[in-house]
Design a protein around this motif. Structure first.
Motif, PDB file in Angstrom:
ATOM      1  N   LYS A   5       0.854  -1.208   0.000  1.00  0.00           N
ATOM      2  CA  LYS A   5       0.000   0.000   0.000  1.00  0.00           C
ATOM      3  C   LYS A   5       0.885   1.252   0.000  1.00  0.00           C
ATOM      4  CE  LYS A   5      -4.331  -1.434   2.112  1.00  0.00           C
ATOM      5  NZ  LYS A   5      -4.855  -1.785   3.419  1.00  0.00           N
ATOM      6  N   ASN A   8       2.490   1.970  -3.355  1.00  0.00           N
ATOM      7  CA  ASN A   8       1.586   2.611  -4.313  1.00  0.00           C
ATOM      8  C   ASN A   8       1.415   4.096  -4.041  1.00  0.00           C
ATOM      9  OD1 ASN A   8       0.335   1.012  -6.471  1.00  0.00           O
ATOM     10  ND2 ASN A   8      -0.091  -0.419  -4.802  1.00  0.00           N
ATOM     11  N   ARG A   9       1.702   4.509  -2.823  1.00  0.00           N
ATOM     12  CA  ARG A   9       1.534   5.914  -2.435  1.00  0.00           C
ATOM     13  C   ARG A   9       2.828   6.722  -2.589  1.00  0.00           C
ATOM     14  NH1 ARG A   9      -3.052   8.217  -2.383  1.00  0.00           N
ATOM     15  NH2 ARG A   9      -2.354   9.759  -0.856  1.00  0.00           N
ATOM     16  N   HIS A 181       1.734  14.080  -7.303  1.00  0.00           N
ATOM     17  CA  HIS A 181       1.200  13.405  -6.106  1.00  0.00           C
ATOM     18  C   HIS A 181       0.273  12.273  -6.551  1.00  0.00           C
ATOM     19  CE1 HIS A 181      -1.090  12.837  -2.394  1.00  0.00           C
ATOM     20  NE2 HIS A 181      -0.106  13.462  -1.762  1.00  0.00           N
ATOM     21  N   PRO A 182       0.304  11.114  -5.873  1.00  0.00           N
ATOM     22  CA  PRO A 182      -0.531   9.980  -6.318  1.00  0.00           C
ATOM     23  C   PRO A 182      -2.019  10.286  -6.353  1.00  0.00           C
ATOM     24  CG  PRO A 182       0.514   9.531  -4.185  1.00  0.00           C
ATOM     25  CD  PRO A 182       1.156  10.750  -4.733  1.00  0.00           C
ATOM     26  N   ASP A 183      -2.474  11.309  -5.618  1.00  0.00           N
ATOM     27  CA  ASP A 183      -3.891  11.692  -5.711  1.00  0.00           C
ATOM     28  C   ASP A 183      -4.168  12.428  -7.026  1.00  0.00           C
ATOM     29  OD1 ASP A 183      -4.463  10.616  -3.285  1.00  0.00           O
ATOM     30  OD2 ASP A 183      -4.348  12.512  -2.165  1.00  0.00           O
TER      31      ASP A 183
END
Ligand SMILES: Cc1cc2nc3c(=O)[nH]c(=O)nc-3n(C[C@H](O)[C@H](O)[C@H](O)COP(=O)(O)O)c2cc1C
Length: 199
Positions: A5, A8-9, A181-183
């Motif tokens: 997890k 992935n971030r 940013h991953p978002d």
């Protein structure tokens, strides 16, 4: 959080928050983590320079191409270097090792010449980079590995004795507005079928 997890971030941060700084306690933890980095036959051919001084960061930023703005804003810049003098390295890091480890160095590395020794030493420092990036991730820190720096200018600015600069890592807290940013951007990687074989 479990490792996958976190993987992935984590991402190579481009925009750092200048408000949120890495605490002195966390910085000491990072130093100890780097000291514990693994290396082939425990050869440890490295030096790690932690830069928090704003003027020194500014000076380094001026020699860091596209990374300059991140370096100016980020809390800490860690500069990774490799020992320059092979003879000194052998006396101080290899001669102190158990005989069988020394034999490994002599037959598997040194026998192939200075170029092979140098590249093997640099590999060890790069290994500490991977380890360090995972450690930052586990500590909830954002980080950017940076080869986009002028190594020679860095060596002139920093008080490095007998070391060649290889790369730097910015460590701090990302600004969520960062486009990378991953978002804001999906992770881009080759498919497992292309890069992994399981027999
Ligand atoms: C050895 C190394 C050097 C890198 N140098 C830079 C750099 O100078 N500047 C930068 O913004 N990113 C740099 N990167 C980040 C990579 O571009 C990034 O890791 C890659 O595109 C994958 O994206 P991700 O880490 O965000 O998942 C470097 C990465 C590595 C491993």
């Amino acid at each position: 959080m479990e490792f996958l997890k976190l993987a992935n971030r984590r991402y190579a941060t481009k925009v750092y928050s200048s408000q949120k700084v890495v605490s002195a306690e966390t910085m000491e933890e990072l130093k100890e983590i780097l000291r514990l980095s693994p290396s082939s036959i425990n050869s440890q051919p490295w030096h790690f320079t932690f830069v928090t001084n704003p003027q020194v960061k500014e000076d380094l930023a001026a020699h860091s191409y596209m990374n300059g703005d991140s370096i100016k804003k980020v809390s800490v810049l860690v500069v990774f270097s490799v020992t320059k003098d092979i003879e000194k390295f052998e006396q101080e890091n290899i001669d102190v090792l158990p005989a069988s480890w020394k034999d490994f160095y002599v037959t598997m590395v040194k026998a192939h010449g200075d170029g092979a020794v140098r590249s093997w030493m640099e590999n060890q420092v790069y290994l500490s980079l991977g380890y360090f990036l995972s450690a930052c991730m586990a500590l909830g820190l954002d980080a950017t590995p940076m080869e986009g720096i002028d190594r020679h200018a860095y060596a002139d600015i920093l008080p490095l004795d007998g070391q060649d600069v290889l790369f730097a890592v910015a460590v701090g807290y990302a600004d969520p507005s960062d486009a990378f940013h991953p978002d804001n951007m999906a992770k881009s990687r080759f498919a497992a079928t292309r890069i992994i074989t399981h027999i």
